[in-house]
Every structure is written in C-alpha cells, then in structure tokens.
Design an enzyme around this catalytic site. Structure first.
Site, PDB file in Angstrom:
ATOM      1  N   HIS A 293       0.805  -1.218   0.000  1.00  0.00           N
ATOM      2  CA  HIS A 293       0.000   0.000   0.000  1.00  0.00           C
ATOM      3  C   HIS A 293       0.842   1.273   0.000  1.00  0.00           C
ATOM      4  O   HIS A 293       0.351   2.333  -0.406  1.00  0.00           O
ATOM      5  CB  HIS A 293      -0.955   0.004   1.202  1.00  0.00           C
ATOM      6  CG  HIS A 293      -2.165  -0.843   0.994  1.00  0.00           C
ATOM      7  ND1 HIS A 293      -2.209  -2.189   1.312  1.00  0.00           N
ATOM      8  CD2 HIS A 293      -3.389  -0.545   0.477  1.00  0.00           C
ATOM      9  CE1 HIS A 293      -3.399  -2.663   1.017  1.00  0.00           C
ATOM     10  NE2 HIS A 293      -4.136  -1.696   0.507  1.00  0.00           N
ATOM     11  N   GLY A 294       2.080   1.197   0.447  1.00  0.00           N
ATOM     12  CA  GLY A 294       2.905   2.403   0.421  1.00  0.00           C
ATOM     13  C   GLY A 294       4.228   2.232   1.144  1.00  0.00           C
ATOM     14  O   GLY A 294       4.374   1.354   2.003  1.00  0.00           O
TER      15      GLY A 294
END
Length: 407
Positions: A293-294
């Site tokens: 996700h990041g």
C-alpha cells in the site's frame, strides 16, 4: 482490432500525466511476454523454475526501485546518521496493480493454470487496460484469459456497465469527496486543539471516505469493463456490515486478498504447516500487504496490526465472538477497523499514535468542543446516508422498486 484499439487508448490514458513512464510499461509488457513464452517452452526443463524466479525478481525490482528506494535510503540515513542524497522519483501510476497482474500471468503459465499468451497485443491490453489500471480491482490472468479473445458486447451489457459506472461516480463525487472534507480539515488542525468527540468524528468521516472512494473507483472500473464486454471480479461486498475482522477482509479489496492468498499464503504452506510456520505465513502476508500500500512505516505497522488481530481472532477469539450478540461483534469490528484507518490515513506514525491517544482520552484533550458539535450537527444527515449506503439496504430498496415497476 478491438484489443488493439483498447490497448492504444489505454496507453494514451496512461501517458496523459506521465508520458515517460509509458516506456516502462511497454518494457514490462514485452519482457513478460517474452519470458512467458520462454517459461512455456521450458516447462519440462529443470531450469524452468530458475527462469520463473528471474522473471519475478525483475518485476519486483522495478516495483521496488520506483516505490521503495527513497524510503530505504531515508531509513539508512536515519539509522547510520548518514546524508546520502537521492532524487525522489514520481511513482508510476498504477505500477502496484499492473505489476501484480503481470506476476499472476507468469506464475499461472508456469503452474499450467493458464495458457501462454502468443499475441503481444492481447497481453499488452491485459497489462495496460485503463478501466482498472489506476485503482483496481487486480485482475488475475486466469480470470480474464478467455475474455481477451472471446467476449461479447451488447446494448444491454453497455447499459448495465453505464449504470454501474454512474453509481461508482456518485459514490466518489457525492459521498466520498463531501465527507472527506471533514477528515482533511481535522487533520490540518493541531491535535492539542481538538476534542475527543472531534477526533472520533474525523476518523468516522475517513472510514466512510476511504470506502466510498475506493469502492466507487472499483464500481467505475467494473462498469467500464462491462461496457467493453469484460466481466471483472467484484472488489467490495459491504465490508462495514462485518462482525469480525476476518470477515471484513473477506469483503474488503477482495481482489488483493485473493492475490495474496493465491500467490503468497498458499505457496508458503498456508495453515497446513506447523503452528510456528503458520504464524510466519500470516505475518509475512500482512507485512507485504502493508508495504504494497505504500513506502511508509505507517503502512508497515498497519499491515502488522491486522496480522496480529487476525492471528488472535483465529487462535483465541473465534469461539468467544460466536457467543457474543451480533451488535457487540459489529461494534468490536468497526472499532478495530477505525483504529486501523488512523494508521493508514496519517502522514506519520507518531501522528497516528498521538491521534489514537486523543480518541481514547489519553492526551488530556477536552471531551467536547464547538468544532466537534458543529461537524456533528451540520453533517448528521450525510452520516445517516453514508451509514445506510454502507449496507445492502439501499440496493435492496432499488431492486425492489425496479422489479415492482418493471423498469
């Protein structure tokens, strides 16, 4: 010809903001097209596994370089008190999604779950398809293999797709964007100046924003796909009606959960291994989910947070939860989900921890303030609408009306 037209449109769509990264996408497509053919032609050879590993590593390296190298250098600088200079590169749009899609292709070919694609245009369309390129759902190759060659377009299917697209657009523009203003405003306010009530209103707003934003994008992607004759898998199934965190993750971002289960969790042994290895598998999957996700410690902690909860639910709480009333199980689930969204939606890990401290009255902040009461009063109807639209109730009402009136 249909595939060629969609491929060209997808490349134009992708290049609209970042023309240079089209070259990266074209390279990825051609490289994996060639490696898929090589893997298929060497299936009976002992070196086939090594070819697959090389192909996977190249794809992971490309994703890792653009998404994580800055994060890695920042942490090296911090740990070793260095000052290594680096240029922060813009992240190629959709690289996380199309990398996972192309990985599913080469692995499915290796495992014999899908036939090798001998048409570069068809594989290029699979990689670049613009409806779901930016925000999913993640389309596994085995689910769409046949549709790349055999699919039917029709007026009725186009109409169903337009209807689904419009619903997704309304979710995004009318619901997510409006409620998101509250979270953005509260985030920009000093944490010392907000009350416990305001902090809860903020995270409830973000809880609704991220659902209607993400599921709205998925609806638009599914609708656009249907307009072109494709049937993409569903990505959300009313996750906020869940009565356990395990159920929530069976209903939220379904395509991502399926991908990790199919290509990470099961190959590691799933739950058919020793207890220690089973724990390893759960935390490996959720660490990777957070990282996907990041590139931030927030996302790593968020992933491990859910790994811990799911492990506890599976080993300790499952029987206890079954005995609790449904309402209590729902409150328990939503409470943990909202705490998780604090980690996900915060700029830094320290901010997330401080925000949670305010939520539970651990920071000495006031219980109520005029800001919180104002947001509650002026957005009460919107909160009611969001709550209803998070359940199947509204959809069932519309289906009943359509059926009764023969619309």
């Amino acid at each position: 010809m249909r595939n060629l037209i969609l491929l060209l449109i997808s490349l134009v769509f992708y290049a609209w903001g970042e023309p240079v990264y089209v070259l990266l996408m074209i390279f990825t497509t051609i490289f994996n097209f060639i490696m898929g053919r090589v893997i298929d032609s060497n299936k009976r050879s002992i070196k086939c596994k090594n070819i697959l590993i090389f192909t996977v590593l190249v794809n992971i390296f490309i994703l890792g370089f653009f998404k994580y190298y800055g994060f890695l250098i920042e942490n090296i600088n911090m740990i070793f008190s260095l000052d290594i200079a680096y240029k922060q590169l813009p992240l190629p749009v959709g690289i996380s999604f199309y990398t996972f899609q192309i990985l599913s292709y080469v692995v499915d070919v290796y495992l014999g779950k899908a036939k090798v694609q001998k048409n570069l245009i068809s594989l290029g369309l699979y990689v670049t398809m613009f409806p779901q390129l930016v925000a999913g759902p993640i389309v596994r190759y085995q689910d769409i293999d046949r549709q790349l060659t055999y699919r039917e377009e029709s007026i009725s299917k186009f109409g169903l797709g337009a209807d689904r697209f419009t619903r997704g657009l309304c979710k995004k523009v009318l619901l997510a964007n409006n409620i998101g203003i509250i979270w953005t405003t509260i985030q920009s306010t000093n944490l010392n100046d907000i009350s416990v009530l305001t902090s809860w209103i903020g995270i409830v707003a973000y809880t609704f924003q991220i659902y209607f934003d993400f599921s709205g994008y998925s609806d638009m992607a599914i609708g656009l796909g249907k307009m072109f004759g494709f049937d993409f898998i569903e990505n959300f199934n009313y996750p906020y009606i869940s009565t356990s965190v395990s159920e929530f993750w069976r209903r939220w971002h379904i395509s991502l959960g399926s991908w990790f289960k199919e290509y990470i969790y099961i190959p590691l042994g799933g739950n058919r291994v020793s207890k220690l290895k089973s724990i390893r598998n759960i935390f490996t999957v959720w660490l990777l989910t957070g990282l996907w996700h990041g590139a931030s410690w927030n996302f790593i902690v968020w992933g491990l947070y859910y790994g811990t909860i799911l492990f506890i639910e599976k080993t300790i709480l499952s029987k206890l939860l079954e005995r609790l009333p449904k309402l209590l199980r729902h409150i328990y689930t939503m409470l943990l989900i909202m705490i998780g969204w604090v980690f996900f939606g915060s700029e830094t890990l320290s901010y997330a921890l401080n925000y949670i401290g305010v939520m539970f009255g651990l920071s000495g902040n006031k219980l109520l303030d005029s800001m919180g009461l104002y947001y509650l009063y002026t957005n009460l109807i919107l909160f009611i609408v969001l709550s209803l639209c998070s359940t199947p109730i509204v959809s069932k009402i519309f289906k009943t009306i359509i059926k009764k009136e023969k619309i």
